[in-house]
Design an enzyme around this catalytic site. Sequence first.
Site, PDB file in Angstrom:
ATOM      1  CG  ASP A  78      -2.282   0.552   0.965  1.00  0.00           C
ATOM      2  OD1 ASP A  78      -2.372   1.788   0.881  1.00  0.00           O
ATOM      3  OD2 ASP A  78      -3.258  -0.212   0.842  1.00  0.00           O
ATOM      4  CG  HIS A 127      -5.237   3.799   1.220  1.00  0.00           C
ATOM      5  ND1 HIS A 127      -4.941   2.498   0.903  1.00  0.00           N
ATOM      6  CD2 HIS A 127      -6.502   4.014   0.765  1.00  0.00           C
ATOM      7  CE1 HIS A 127      -5.971   1.950   0.272  1.00  0.00           C
ATOM      8  NE2 HIS A 127      -6.927   2.848   0.170  1.00  0.00           N
ATOM      9  CG  ASN A 222     -14.193   1.688  -3.969  1.00  0.00           C
ATOM     10  OD1 ASN A 222     -14.797   0.826  -3.361  1.00  0.00           O
ATOM     11  ND2 ASN A 222     -12.966   2.051  -3.656  1.00  0.00           N
ATOM     12  CB  ALA A 235      -9.949  -7.876  -7.479  1.00  0.00           C
ATOM     13  CE1 TYR A 237      -4.414 -11.118 -13.987  1.00  0.00           C
ATOM     14  CE2 TYR A 237      -3.506 -10.066 -12.038  1.00  0.00           C
ATOM     15  CZ  TYR A 237      -3.616 -10.156 -13.416  1.00  0.00           C
ATOM     16  OH  TYR A 237      -2.928  -9.283 -14.215  1.00  0.00           O
ATOM     17  CB  SER A 287      -9.354   0.597   0.161  1.00  0.00           C
ATOM     18  OG  SER A 287      -8.839   0.841  -1.108  1.00  0.00           O
TER      19      SER A 287
END
Length: 418
Positions: A78, A127, A222, A235, A237, A287
Amino acid sequence: MRDLVNKGARTTSALAVVLATGLSLAPSTASAAEPKYSEQCTFPNGKYPGRPWSLQRVMLDELWTQSRGKDVKVAVIDTGVDVRNPQLKGAVDVKDGRTFKPPGAKGDDGQPLDWGNDSGTTDTVGHGTKVAGIIAARPAEGTGFVGLAPEATIIPVKQNDAEGHGTPDTLAQAIRYAVGAGAGVINISQDTTGARKPSDSLRQAVEDALEKGVVVVASAGNDGTGGNVKKTYPASYDGVLAVAASDRNNERAAFSQSGDFVGVAAPGVDMISTVPGGGHCSDNGTSFSAPYVAGVAALVKAKHPDWTAREVVAQIEQTAERTIAGHDRLVGWGVVDPVRALTEDDRPIESPNPDRGLAGAEAPTPAKFHLGETPAQRDARLGTYVAVGAAVLVAGIGGGAVAIRDARRRRERVRGVA
């Protein structure tokens, strides 16, 4: 145009505006006194005094009798993880942290970017610090917030910034590093710009991680407002547990990405978590749904260290709360249920069963159709006759007794007169 990797959650907070516009976030200065919790996210912030709703839905005492995530390392790829937050200081493995700075990346002034130290423990965005807290923040006085796996260890891997300078190639490098550093779970709360399919380097890195038994969890994205459906990477895969966002009603959050690739959903609205410098803030997005699930994955791996990555994922999917049989493109197999994932685990499974997990109400028995009087009606009629007959008999006996008594009294009065 360069192929950027953007944050998986374009949130509604002030931080989200910073991420979306590409502006730099100036760090706040700490006051002499400990700050009070504020709805406006500043660094540092005060402590959130209560228990966040996303944790109220979990019986934490029961959950932690099964597992607390001990000895499981979770890589957070991140914007870095700030260890100045007291709840993260003991949760982050500083020596295993790493920073992957994109080659040649420069700021708006044309100067090379300053990404802080090499250990991944600087976070000017906040984040990554929020993501890490949802997974493994330690308990602390003065707040009800805590990570779902409070004995897991975070490997901080800084690979992105507020301007989205991370690339699919640096993300692939970060994944490979995390695997080498001993991560059992990898959390990726970001996706490629515009949901573009990246080069094979990222796919190969994910496949290698899965092959080595690492659970890879990623935010679904989102851009789901208005029913928008599209795949996001990494995501979508195969083998990656893609996480959508749910609200307090266990329904898909309006912004959450939908699609057949979604594995499960998890709380992603008004998510309280740790921020740089200390304290907590609230934020929204997939997230913050992904680390909720990554924390559950750490709990399962700690309890079942011999389970494969696929078995861990299938367990989380199988025990999720759902209202329909099978998979749903909005919330996948349902909203994750941490306690069920840790208690309904008598044997490992490779894939979820569509018919299990639903509340199985017994079908009503159809009534038989009868011509004329049914046995129940006959019994009721006879019972009525018996009851009425008994009442008449009692009344007759009582009346006879009264008549005999009165007759005896009359005879006695006649004798007395005589």
